[in-house]
Scaffold this active site. Structure first.
Site, mmCIF file in Angstrom:
data_model
loop_
_atom_site.group_PDB
_atom_site.id
_atom_site.type_symbol
_atom_site.label_atom_id
_atom_site.label_comp_id
_atom_site.label_asym_id
_atom_site.label_seq_id
_atom_site.Cartn_x
_atom_site.Cartn_y
_atom_site.Cartn_z
ATOM 1 N N HIS A 19 62.843 64.695 11.908
ATOM 2 C CA HIS A 19 63.030 65.891 11.057
ATOM 3 C C HIS A 19 62.664 65.096 9.531
ATOM 4 C CE1 HIS A 19 64.454 68.871 8.277
ATOM 5 N NE2 HIS A 19 65.179 67.594 7.353
ATOM 6 N N ARG A 44 54.562 63.357 15.207
ATOM 7 C CA ARG A 44 54.847 64.255 16.032
ATOM 8 C C ARG A 44 53.882 64.696 16.874
ATOM 9 N NH1 ARG A 44 57.560 68.452 11.581
ATOM 10 N NH2 ARG A 44 59.754 68.168 11.978
ATOM 11 N N ASN A 74 60.040 67.398 18.542
ATOM 12 C CA ASN A 74 59.168 66.826 17.594
ATOM 13 C C ASN A 74 59.557 65.573 16.944
ATOM 14 O OD1 ASN A 74 60.831 68.190 15.905
ATOM 15 N ND2 ASN A 74 59.292 69.546 15.090
ATOM 16 N N ARG A 91 56.102 63.895 5.243
ATOM 17 C CA ARG A 91 55.847 65.167 5.979
ATOM 18 C C ARG A 91 54.493 64.972 6.249
ATOM 19 N NH1 ARG A 91 58.957 69.370 7.382
ATOM 20 N NH2 ARG A 91 57.118 70.281 7.874
ATOM 21 N N LYS A 147 65.307 61.981 15.915
ATOM 22 C CA LYS A 147 66.083 63.095 16.462
ATOM 23 C C LYS A 147 66.400 62.493 18.169
ATOM 24 C CE LYS A 147 64.156 67.211 14.396
ATOM 25 N NZ LYS A 147 63.271 68.351 14.691
ATOM 26 N N PHE A 177 64.947 80.924 18.605
ATOM 27 C CA PHE A 177 64.986 79.677 19.273
ATOM 28 C C PHE A 177 66.251 78.794 18.461
ATOM 29 C CE2 PHE A 177 61.939 79.515 15.835
ATOM 30 C CZ PHE A 177 62.243 78.415 14.920
ATOM 31 N N THR A 217 55.018 70.924 12.170
ATOM 32 C CA THR A 217 56.122 71.316 13.196
ATOM 33 C C THR A 217 55.991 71.469 14.712
ATOM 34 O OG1 THR A 217 56.787 72.702 11.252
ATOM 35 C CG2 THR A 217 58.060 73.129 13.191
HETATM 36 P P1 DAT Z 1 60.211 71.431 10.063
HETATM 37 O O1 DAT Z 1 61.113 70.531 11.145
HETATM 38 O O2 DAT Z 1 58.364 70.979 10.327
HETATM 39 O O3 DAT Z 1 60.447 71.527 8.751
HETATM 40 P P2 DAT Z 1 61.252 74.147 10.468
HETATM 41 O O4 DAT Z 1 62.018 73.849 9.314
HETATM 42 O O5 DAT Z 1 60.570 75.423 10.262
HETATM 43 O O6 DAT Z 1 60.185 72.905 10.736
HETATM 44 O O7 DAT Z 1 61.860 74.194 11.741
HETATM 45 C C1 DAT Z 1 63.182 73.196 12.077
HETATM 46 C C2 DAT Z 1 62.860 73.134 13.529
HETATM 47 O O8 DAT Z 1 62.888 74.199 14.451
HETATM 48 C C3 DAT Z 1 61.414 72.411 13.913
HETATM 49 O O9 DAT Z 1 61.520 71.100 13.995
HETATM 50 C C4 DAT Z 1 61.598 72.735 15.216
HETATM 51 C C5 DAT Z 1 62.013 74.017 15.575
HETATM 52 N N1 DAT Z 1 61.139 75.153 15.393
HETATM 53 C C6 DAT Z 1 60.367 75.768 14.571
HETATM 54 N N2 DAT Z 1 59.754 76.699 14.525
HETATM 55 C C7 DAT Z 1 59.842 76.481 16.312
HETATM 56 C C8 DAT Z 1 59.315 77.725 17.193
HETATM 57 N N3 DAT Z 1 58.506 78.681 16.755
HETATM 58 N N4 DAT Z 1 59.715 77.480 18.503
HETATM 59 C C9 DAT Z 1 60.505 76.675 18.794
HETATM 60 N N5 DAT Z 1 61.167 75.628 17.860
HETATM 61 C C10 DAT Z 1 60.847 75.770 16.485
HETATM 62 MG MG MG Z 2 62.082 71.949 7.745
#
Ligand code: DAT
Ligand code: MG
Length: 166
Positions: free
Chosen positions: A125, A108, A122, A91, A10, A58, A97
């Protein structure tokens, strides 16, 4: 089973010169890189990539983050990793996350942070399951950009305006 997964470094990862470190961590998996490119993230691509999160509070900030609006680098590095249990391996090394909850030796955990505005920066992706991986890989890459024949593709004749070397 051999499978493919999408990885994005990212904009914060690129801005903080973490590309080399992240690639080194990912190489611990011994997976193959089947595709790689540096690319800009349009609003359309960002919205499509994160469409399952459209109802989250968010979401708007998430789109701004992935488009690089918080970092000078308006680009991401997109890659396809391929091999045995690729999704789980990536992962696991990526970590949770929430970068504050992620294992401190995960990518991360090592490099991520939560900003004062609550954005999870983080740094990478990684796809979570085979269905998501297929959807995301098809979104980010054309068939000919990937060295493996991952999914069925077809020949099409298309006249498109594009840039060529002058
Ligand atoms: P991941 O990236 O671990 O697959 P995700 O698909 O649930 O997680 O979410 C995508 C992105 O959104 C994640 O990398 C960061 C952001 N995100 C997720 N939950 C969040 C939260 N509670 N507050 C702020 N950003 C969040
Ligand atoms: Mg995801």
């Amino acid at each position: 089973m051999k499978e493919a997964t999408l990885v994005l470094i990212k904009p914060d990862g690129l801005k903080k010169s973490l590309t080399g470190n992240i690639l080194t961590r990912l190489s611990e998996t011994k997976l193959d890189i089947s595709a790689a490119k540096i690319t800009r993230v349009t609003s359309q691509l960002a919205t499509e990539h994160y469409k399952h999160l459209a109802d989250k509070p968010f979401f708007k900030e998430l789109l701004r983050y992935i488009k690089g609006e918080f970092h000078e680098k308006r680009k991401v590095m997109a890659m396809v990793y391929f091999g045995e249990d690729a999704i789980g391996k990536i992962r696991s090394i990526a970590g949770e996350t929430n970068p504050e909850e992620a294992d401190s030796v995960s990518i991360r955990g090592q490099y991520g942070r939560i900003t004062t505005k609550g954005v999870y920066e983080n740094v990478i992706h990684a796809s979570t399951d085979p269905e998501e991986a297929e959807r995301e890989i098809k979104l980010w890459f054309e068939p000919d950009e990937i060295i493996e024949d991952l999914y069925p593709a077809k020949d099409i004749e298309e006249k498109v305006a594009k840039r060529a070397w002058a």
